[in-house]
Design an enzyme around this catalytic site. Structure first.
Site, short mmCIF file in Angstrom:
data_model
loop_
_atom_site.label_atom_id
_atom_site.label_comp_id
_atom_site.label_asym_id
_atom_site.label_seq_id
_atom_site.Cartn_x
_atom_site.Cartn_y
_atom_site.Cartn_z
CG LEU A 77 1.63 5.63 -8.58
CD1 LEU A 77 2.52 4.42 -8.86
CD2 LEU A 77 1.86 6.12 -7.16
CB SER A 125 7.29 8.13 -6.84
OG SER A 125 7.21 8.80 -5.61
CD GLU A 132 7.22 14.07 -10.20
OE1 GLU A 132 8.45 14.15 -9.98
OE2 GLU A 132 6.48 15.07 -10.26
CB CYS A 133 0.97 12.30 -8.13
SG CYS A 133 -0.40 12.41 -6.96
CB ALA A 134 -1.83 12.21 -12.19
#
Length: 497
Positions: free
Chosen positions: A382, A470, A378-380
């Site tokens: 990704l 994501s 998630e986020c980081a």
């Protein structure tokens, strides 16, 4: 029954975090077992709460988890405590955009039947403070405003003017805090700097906040107010029970609306690893915790990856996995026996040179991902799996490059799984949150992770082999099926040998 207070404010920047963290630390130092909570999706404030109390900071997010889980999640976190302090989000009545009171501090206070203490930045007002407090106290009669803490008060004269004005409001003043730059926490592009990046300084700051609150607030009156909260009905949330509940197998459903503007796939997702083609996520998966061994799920931590919800690890353990933390900045290998990988949010953009320099771990992560093992990023996470971040090599799992921008992407998201993945079957709807200043090019792979409706319809993220990557942060307490499916995938991969 747990005594409880909600610390709110008219707006962001009023001093909620300083006051809430100071109260937590002051009451903990006085010998009380204090449970720390934060309204909304924020990951950073709970780190300071944990430092103040010695207990995990926990989020109460009615958008991502549902209003029905707020009291149970609160009771779970506060188990064994004498006092709970809940820090609000933004202004008292601010919540999810366009959704009324949903996910607001006021809504959470009502769900917890908890009194509210309003922190008011009084630096540029005197008598007008009474009108402000009166408005907040009368806006929603179901919100019980039990007192005010005046922040950033300049002088004794200023304090006298404020107290005199508030006598007419009927709301008691429970604290007055003078301007004190020494208690401030440094900020940067996504808010406060996390505890993990400044632990020594953070310990000093929390101690200073506790001393400021102790000197300026009536702790006995605040404790009496917290103890006036009535009992909460219902049982505490339990991760094992959540996994066994119908909700663990039933995707979140939005109210009826227009069809999704993207095609949703169906059937099992096929992955190719070193052992050949296999099916992940349905049919033929041995039950986790069946006595054949527990799969190891490696969870990224350290200064670069500080964003996680405590309930995620609790759900994975309840689903039969062993959760082991590793630090991508320091560790050159994944934990022994790793069968799945969770890489949450954080600040890899700050540590891109160090993450890139750890080429041995980057290679190991890439090999695991390409083998078909479940990976949730998630986020980081990704960004770490991308080919590059700000021009520096990352793991190269995804055919995407990431870079910092000046644009902030922020807000709640309703998401639908476009295809099958390690977290969800196609068509599953989940709620999440985005909060970043980076972009990836492209923004989605050939098999996207999610279809999103707001702020505009689009597909986002990447699904390939066992990887689900994501920008959208999710809270698995609101979707326990994601944890169960992920753990089952790890067990299947582990059983393959």
């Amino acid at each position: 029954m747990v005594a409880r207070l909600v610390v709110a404010a008219p707006a962001s920047g009023s001093g909620k975090t300083t006051v809430a963290t100071g109260l937590m630390a002051a009451f903990t130092a006085a010998g009380l077992a204090v449970s720390p909570h934060k309204v909304g999706p924020d990951y950073i404030d709970p780190g300071y709460h944990a430092l103040a109390t010695g207990r995990p900071g926990r989020n109460l997010d009615a958008y991502m988890c549902g209003t029905e889980l707020i009291a149970p999640l609160f009771a779970h976190g506060a188990r064994g405590c004498e006092l709970a302090v809940v820090e609000g989000v933004m202004g008292l009545y601010d919540g999810a955009a366009g959704a009324g009171e949903l996910a607001s501090t006021a809504q959470v206070a009502k769900l917890l039947r908890a009194p509210v203490v309003l922190v008011v930045d009084a630096s540029s007002q005197s008598r007008s403070v009474a009108a402000l407090v009166h408005g907040f106290a009368s806006w929603d009669p179901e919100v019980r405003l039990g007192g005010v803490i005046l922040n950033k008060v300049a002088t004794d004269r200023h304090e006298a003017l404020l107290r005199d004005a508030l006598e007419e409001s009927g709301v008691p003043v429970l604290g007055v805090l003078r301007r004190a730059p020494g208690v401030a926490t440094p900020s940067r592009h996504l808010g406060l700097v996390p505890v993990a990046e400044r632990r020594t300084d953070a310990v000093g700051a929390v101690a200073a906040q506790a001393e400021q609150v102790r000197a300026g607030c009536d702790l006995q009156a605040l404790l009496a107010l917290a103890r006036s909260a009535p009992p909460l009905a219902g049982d505490p949330w339990d991760p094992g029970a959540a996994l066994d509940s119908p909700a663990a197998g039933a995707p979140y459903r939005r109210p009826a609306e227009a069809p999704d503007p993207w095609p949703v796939g169906s059937g099992d997702r096929r992955t190719v690893g070193s052992g050949g083609v296999r099916t992940v996520g349905s049919g033929g998966v041995r039950p986790v915790g069946s006595g054949e061994g527990r799969p190891v799920v490696a969870v990224a931590g350290g200064a670069a990856f500080t964003f996680s919800y405590a309930e995620h690890a609790e759900l994975l353990r309840a689903a039969g996995a062993d959760v082991v933390t590793f630090d991508p900045l320091r560790d050159e290998e994944l934990p022994a026996g790793t069968a799945g990988l969770v890489i949450g949010g954080g600040f890899p953009e700050v540590y891109a040179p160090e993450l890139s320099a750890n080429s041995r771990l980057r290679k190991t992560v890439a090999e695991l991902a390409r083998s078909g093992a479940p990976v949730a990023a998630e986020c980081a996470g990704l960004l770490y799996l991308a080919r590059s971040l700000d021009g520096r090599p990352m793991c190269g799992v995804l055919d995407a490059d990431a870079r910092m921008t000046d644009r902030l992407t922020l807000g709640y998201r309703d998401a639908v799984a476009v295809g099958d993945s390690a977290l969800a079957p196609a068509g599953t709807r989940m709620r999440g949150h985005e909060f970043h200043r980076t972009v990836t090019e492209p923004g989605a792979g050939a098999a996207p992770a999610w279809g999103l409706r707001q702020p505009e319809p689009r597909v986002e993220g990447f699904v390939q082999d066992g990887v689900h990557a994501s920008y959208v942060h999710t809270h698995w307490a609101g979707a326990p099926g994601a944890a169960r499916r992920f753990a089952e995938g790890c067990a299947a991969w582990d059983a393959r040998g």
